[in-house]
Design a protein around this motif. Structure first.
Motif, PDB file in Angstrom:
ATOM      1  N   ALA A 132      27.051  35.530  43.213  1.00  0.00           N
ATOM      2  CA  ALA A 132      27.789  36.121  41.904  1.00  0.00           C
ATOM      3  C   ALA A 132      27.157  37.567  41.671  1.00  0.00           C
ATOM      4  CB  ALA A 132      27.620  35.213  40.745  1.00  0.00           C
ATOM      5  N   ARG A 133      27.728  38.395  41.328  1.00  0.00           N
ATOM      6  CA  ARG A 133      27.133  39.734  40.965  1.00  0.00           C
ATOM      7  C   ARG A 133      27.208  39.904  39.537  1.00  0.00           C
ATOM      8  NH1 ARG A 133      26.320  44.752  43.850  1.00  0.00           N
ATOM      9  NH2 ARG A 133      26.127  46.507  42.562  1.00  0.00           N
ATOM     10  N   VAL A 134      26.158  39.837  38.939  1.00  0.00           N
ATOM     11  CA  VAL A 134      26.085  39.824  37.523  1.00  0.00           C
ATOM     12  C   VAL A 134      25.863  41.268  36.812  1.00  0.00           C
ATOM     13  CG1 VAL A 134      24.726  39.097  35.360  1.00  0.00           C
ATOM     14  CG2 VAL A 134      24.783  37.362  37.336  1.00  0.00           C
ATOM     15  N   LYS A 135      26.605  41.443  35.535  1.00  0.00           N
ATOM     16  CA  LYS A 135      26.508  42.778  35.104  1.00  0.00           C
ATOM     17  C   LYS A 135      25.941  42.711  33.910  1.00  0.00           C
ATOM     18  CE  LYS A 135      31.229  42.549  32.960  1.00  0.00           C
ATOM     19  NZ  LYS A 135      32.612  43.590  32.856  1.00  0.00           N
ATOM     20  N   LEU A 156      22.848  31.796  41.489  1.00  0.00           N
ATOM     21  CA  LEU A 156      23.642  33.011  41.272  1.00  0.00           C
ATOM     22  C   LEU A 156      23.824  33.843  42.496  1.00  0.00           C
ATOM     23  CD1 LEU A 156      22.363  34.281  37.749  1.00  0.00           C
ATOM     24  CD2 LEU A 156      24.612  32.895  38.260  1.00  0.00           C
ATOM     25  N   TYR A 210      28.652  32.149  33.763  1.00  0.00           N
ATOM     26  CA  TYR A 210      27.352  31.250  33.930  1.00  0.00           C
ATOM     27  C   TYR A 210      26.597  30.962  33.004  1.00  0.00           C
ATOM     28  CZ  TYR A 210      28.830  31.840  38.906  1.00  0.00           C
ATOM     29  OH  TYR A 210      29.701  31.661  40.184  1.00  0.00           O
ATOM     30  N   GLY A 221      23.056  43.091  40.749  1.00  0.00           N
ATOM     31  CA  GLY A 221      23.533  42.152  40.206  1.00  0.00           C
ATOM     32  C   GLY A 221      22.734  40.851  40.332  1.00  0.00           C
ATOM     33  N   LYS A 261      28.775  27.741  36.363  1.00  0.00           N
ATOM     34  CA  LYS A 261      29.935  28.554  36.028  1.00  0.00           C
ATOM     35  C   LYS A 261      30.788  27.571  35.317  1.00  0.00           C
ATOM     36  CE  LYS A 261      33.114  29.704  39.225  1.00  0.00           C
ATOM     37  NZ  LYS A 261      33.906  30.258  40.214  1.00  0.00           N
ATOM     38  N   THR A 315      29.857  37.874  35.122  1.00  0.00           N
ATOM     39  CA  THR A 315      29.831  38.549  36.362  1.00  0.00           C
ATOM     40  C   THR A 315      30.819  39.621  36.199  1.00  0.00           C
ATOM     41  OG1 THR A 315      31.412  37.202  37.270  1.00  0.00           O
ATOM     42  CG2 THR A 315      29.253  36.608  37.620  1.00  0.00           C
ATOM     43  N   ASP A 316      31.011  40.587  37.369  1.00  0.00           N
ATOM     44  CA  ASP A 316      31.829  41.772  37.241  1.00  0.00           C
ATOM     45  C   ASP A 316      33.223  41.236  37.734  1.00  0.00           C
ATOM     46  OD1 ASP A 316      31.553  41.229  39.850  1.00  0.00           O
ATOM     47  OD2 ASP A 316      30.683  43.332  40.572  1.00  0.00           O
ATOM     48  N   GLU A 317      33.327  39.952  37.926  1.00  0.00           N
ATOM     49  CA  GLU A 317      34.589  39.406  38.263  1.00  0.00           C
ATOM     50  C   GLU A 317      34.967  38.699  37.062  1.00  0.00           C
ATOM     51  OE1 GLU A 317      36.552  39.448  40.851  1.00  0.00           O
ATOM     52  OE2 GLU A 317      35.093  40.970  41.985  1.00  0.00           O
ATOM     53  N   GLU A 349      33.585  35.943  35.710  1.00  0.00           N
ATOM     54  CA  GLU A 349      32.939  34.779  35.615  1.00  0.00           C
ATOM     55  C   GLU A 349      31.885  34.462  34.603  1.00  0.00           C
ATOM     56  OE1 GLU A 349      34.512  33.306  39.923  1.00  0.00           O
ATOM     57  OE2 GLU A 349      32.553  34.214  39.832  1.00  0.00           O
TER      58      GLU A 349
END
Length: 397
Positions: free
Chosen positions: A208-211, A205, A230, A168, A252, A224-226, A228
């Motif tokens: 955050a866990r970016v996808k 970041l 950015y 991420g 964000k 992100t996987d949530e 969100e």
């Protein structure tokens, strides 16, 4: 007994500006009506993705083969030479690696292999290849060795590139944004990832866990996987939903701008951004709609959208009968592609700053298609700036 319907033959259509042979038709004349690329898909699997840069195009099949054509002055086709190519050619410099994603910058190409390794070719004047501290480019695809972690997603802008790793994290390289940052943020320290010629971890970041990452000309987004979103980079046209002209580090976007919903997909245009929840939101510079958030699809209809992807611009749908199972894909800039059953009579056209939404024509002022002699608010199809693809979309009209 119901007789199974035979699957329609696949065909790849192309049109628009063609100064470098980027349409793959074997010549350099601009094309104002969609033309089929005869024989290109013969004995090949389904086209998975199409994208384009300043004057070159890339086609990726679901078997991992990568074909390129068009402008090659800087070796951005990865074919080992710098001659322009007017027919799609298989990129053989990947040593048998299966490709899962390709991103085209202005004059360079970023390639993601199934192994998680990233390759690049083309101009390196701004360090956009991420392969060395020098400005020497490459006419063949070279691995970006400093990316040690497995990469799952890539993006390319005007003179920079991005990668998301399996854990991420986001890395950026290419100094295309740094000069803009210095002018807009005088007296402030420009982050190292905006000044790096090799992959540098994007700060801000950490929580955050970016996808997925996406890039416009000089701005970037990370989803992100949530759900969100950015954003950072050039914000001259307020496409990043921020008061500053340049956003130095990822910020964000508050969920209230999206009606409290999670973001499912994001696409960046040259100077604007499109975000998808259950609805579509548009921000930044467009021909008719400028920097107003939340801006739902301009027609004011809450219709769902799936499978649209763009780098430089958004899409406009011209209504007409079409198979519900038809996939379609488009790249650019200044040229377009369409992939789907050759029996389909509806035309989906890439036009600068028009938003594509299901069952909508989102530019009410556009009364006739640009290849007709009737009134049109766009000068011509070949002037449309577009780099995008469309996959797995149901065209129920």
């Amino acid at each position: 007994m119901e007789v199974p319907r035979e699957a329609p033959a696949q065909a790849l259509f192309t049109w628009g500006a063609n100064s470098y042979g980027q349409l793959g038709l074997g010549h350099r004349e601009d094309v104002f009506l969609p033309q089929v690329l005869k024989g290109f898909l013969c004995n090949r699997e389904t086209v998975k993705n199409i994208t384009g840069g300043g004057g070159h195009s890339a086609v990726l099949t679901d078997t991992g083969e990568l074909f390129l054509c068009g402008q090659n002055k800087n070796g951005q086709l990865g074919l080992g030479h710098t001659e322009d190519v007017t027919h799609f050619k298989l990129c053989s410099s990947l040593c048998g690696c299966s490709v899962i994603q390709v991103a085209c910058g202005w004059d360079f190409t970023i390639i993601l292999a199934g192994s998680g390794q990233v390759f690049s070719c083309g101009s390196n004047s701004f360090g956009q290849l991420g392969i060395s501290q020098t400005s020497e480019g490459s006419t063949v695809s070279k691995r970006i060795e400093s990316l040690q972690e497995k990469v799952v997603n890539v993006a390319a802008g005007l003179r920079h590139a991005l990668a998301v790793t399996e854990n991420g994290s986001v890395f950026q390289w290419g100094i295309g944004m740094s000069s803009q940052a210095k002018r807009a943020c005088q007296g402030e320290m420009v982050p190292s990832f905006l000044r790096a010629r090799q992959p540098c971890k994007v700060t801000g970041l950490e929580d955050a866990r970016v996808k997925i990452v996406a890039s416009g000309s000089s701005h970037a987004t990370a989803l992100t996987d949530e759900g969100e979103l950015y954003v950072w980079g050039n914000n001259k046209h307020k496409q990043l939903v921020n008061k500053d002209d340049f956003v130095l580090k990822p910020q964000k976007i508050d969920a209230h701008y999206f009606g409290g919903e999670k973001v499912r997909r994001v696409w960046n245009g040259w100077t604007h951004m499109v975000a998808q929840t259950e609805k579509v939101f548009l921000g930044g510079k467009t021909r008719s709609y400028i920097g107003v958030w939340p801006q739902r699809n301009p027609c004011g209809v809450n219709s769902s959208v799936s499978g649209v992807d763009c780098v430089w611009t958004t899409l406009l749908q011209f209504p007409g009968p079409c198979s519900r199972s038809s996939p379609a894909l488009f790249p650019g800039p200044r040229h377009g592609f369409r992939h789907g059953p050759c029996s389909c009579s509806s035309l989906l056209v890439a036009l600068n700053q028009a938003l594509f939404a299901k069952n909508l024509v989102c530019s009410p002022a556009l009364h006739q298609a640009p290849w007709t002699k009737g009134p049109c608010h766009f000068p011509s199809l070949c002037l449309a700036k577009c780099v995008f693809r469309l996959l797995d979309y149901n065209f129920g009209l």
